[in-house]
Scaffold this active site. Structure first.
Site, short mmCIF file in Angstrom:
data_model
loop_
_atom_site.label_atom_id
_atom_site.label_comp_id
_atom_site.label_asym_id
_atom_site.label_seq_id
_atom_site.Cartn_x
_atom_site.Cartn_y
_atom_site.Cartn_z
N GLU A 83 0.82 -1.22 0.00
CA GLU A 83 0.00 0.00 0.00
C GLU A 83 0.86 1.26 0.00
O GLU A 83 0.51 2.24 -0.66
CB GLU A 83 -0.97 0.00 1.19
CG GLU A 83 -2.10 -1.01 1.06
CD GLU A 83 -3.02 -0.73 -0.14
OE1 GLU A 83 -3.08 0.42 -0.61
OE2 GLU A 83 -3.65 -1.68 -0.62
N TYR B 218 -6.50 6.23 4.42
CA TYR B 218 -6.73 5.22 3.39
C TYR B 218 -5.85 3.99 3.60
O TYR B 218 -6.33 2.85 3.58
CB TYR B 218 -6.52 5.79 1.96
CG TYR B 218 -6.40 4.63 1.01
CD1 TYR B 218 -7.53 3.93 0.65
CD2 TYR B 218 -5.15 4.17 0.60
CE1 TYR B 218 -7.44 2.79 -0.12
CE2 TYR B 218 -5.04 3.03 -0.18
CZ TYR B 218 -6.20 2.34 -0.54
OH TYR B 218 -6.10 1.20 -1.28
N ASP C 255 -10.14 4.88 -2.00
CA ASP C 255 -9.13 5.63 -2.75
C ASP C 255 -9.84 6.39 -3.87
O ASP C 255 -11.07 6.41 -3.92
CB ASP C 255 -8.02 4.69 -3.27
CG ASP C 255 -8.52 3.75 -4.35
OD1 ASP C 255 -9.75 3.72 -4.62
OD2 ASP C 255 -7.69 3.04 -4.94
N CYS D 266 -14.43 1.85 -15.01
CA CYS D 266 -15.01 3.16 -14.65
C CYS D 266 -13.87 4.18 -14.59
O CYS D 266 -13.52 4.69 -13.52
CB CYS D 266 -15.77 3.06 -13.33
SG CYS D 266 -16.79 4.53 -13.04
N CYS E 125 -18.69 2.18 -20.03
CA CYS E 125 -19.98 1.77 -19.47
C CYS E 125 -20.53 0.52 -20.17
O CYS E 125 -21.24 -0.27 -19.55
CB CYS E 125 -20.97 2.91 -19.56
SG CYS E 125 -20.40 4.39 -18.69
N CYS F 270 -19.54 -2.45 -18.29
CA CYS F 270 -19.61 -2.30 -16.82
C CYS F 270 -20.71 -3.16 -16.21
O CYS F 270 -21.87 -3.11 -16.64
CB CYS F 270 -19.85 -0.84 -16.47
SG CYS F 270 -19.94 -0.59 -14.69
N CYS G 293 -26.85 2.34 -12.93
CA CYS G 293 -25.96 3.50 -12.71
C CYS G 293 -26.52 4.76 -13.38
O CYS G 293 -26.66 4.82 -14.60
CB CYS G 293 -24.58 3.20 -13.27
SG CYS G 293 -23.47 4.62 -13.08
S1 SF4 Z 1 -21.97 2.53 -15.78
FE1 SF4 Z 1 -21.51 3.90 -14.07
S2 SF4 Z 1 -20.11 2.73 -12.77
FE2 SF4 Z 1 -20.17 1.72 -14.75
S3 SF4 Z 1 -18.45 2.58 -15.94
FE3 SF4 Z 1 -20.27 3.79 -16.42
S4 SF4 Z 1 -20.22 5.50 -14.99
FE4 SF4 Z 1 -18.85 3.92 -14.17
#
Ligand code: SF4
Length: 238
Positions: free
Chosen positions: A31, A108, A126, A156, A163, A166, A172
């Protein structure tokens, strides 16, 4: 969202050497190295460090000069001295209840050691984790820490999130958004940080005559305890 993240992580999580241990010292080393250095650069240095100093006690008894020399190339050299002092405190008194009492350990890093090594229910936040929290508006459970870090590092992303790939996209509210470029870090080339780093590199290779070095850089390094100046010779601390 937590379940979708968990199955994404099971299939896509990064296999990083510090994830194969629960040793708090090893996690602390990783870390501290990762605070300001990229994962790919840290991996070989982390492995070499643990081979050389496998425990806090072995690091504690090392000479500061050797610790600084071993750190060369990772940048932000003060971290080496802090880690050394932290190891000395742990070797002398054991792990403190509040890990932020250790030199160089902020909120952190303390949370990361508590979560990844000690298995405590805290979520280390973080910049990657914070970004996903803000974009999704979701309060992730503590075990999601490593998965969020990987999602933030690979999907992200800060400016143009992926996205389409994702696992959180369905729920989201930020899905499909683009973000302004972040303020660029000031260039290392030509900076005082570079002058300090190259001066320290010379001194780490062998003691140098003061008059042949960048005097301002030497003064700053001496203030931080990274070099000592005796007569007109600059050397690593003993
Ligand atoms: S859907 Fe939301 S969490 Fe996923 S990459 Fe896009 S902005 Fe980030």
């Amino acid at each position: 969202m937590d379940a979708a993240l968990e199955s994404w992580f099971a299939a896509n999580g990064r296999d990083l050497p510090w994830r194969r241990t629960r040793d708090p010292y090893a996690v602390l080393v990783s870390e501290v190295m990762l605070q300001q250095t990229q994962v790919e650069r840290v991996i070989p240095r982390y492995l070499r460090w643990l081979e050389r100093w496998p425990t806090a006690a072995t690091l504690a008894s090392a000479a500061p000069g050797d610790v600084i020399r071993e750190w060369q190339g990772l940048g932000y050299n003060r971290r080496a001295l802090s880690l050394h002092r932290a190891a000395q405190a742990i070797a002398a008194h054991g792990w403190p209840e509040d890990l932020t009492e250790l030199p160089g350990v902020g909120a952190y890093t303390a949370a990361a050691v508590r979560s990844f090594a000690l298995g405590e229910p805290v979520l280390p936040v973080d910049t990657n984790v914070r970004r996903i929290q803000e974009r999704t508006g979701h309060a992730f459970a503590p075990p999601a820490g490593q998965a969020l870090m990987d999602l933030g590092a690979t999907i992200c992303l800060a400016r143009v999130p992926r996205c389409d790939s994702c696992p959180l996209a369905a729920g989201c509210p930020s899905r499909g958004r683009r973000y302004e470029p972040l303020r660029k870090q000031s260039p290392f080339e030509g900076s005082f940080r570079q002058r300090r780093a190259s001066t320290l590199r010379l001194v780490a290779a062998a003691p140098q005559r003061l008059e042949e070095l960048d005097a301002e850089a030497v003064a700053a390094l001496a203030r931080d305890g990274l070099v000592r100046v005796e007569d007109d010779l600059v050397a690593l601390p003993l």
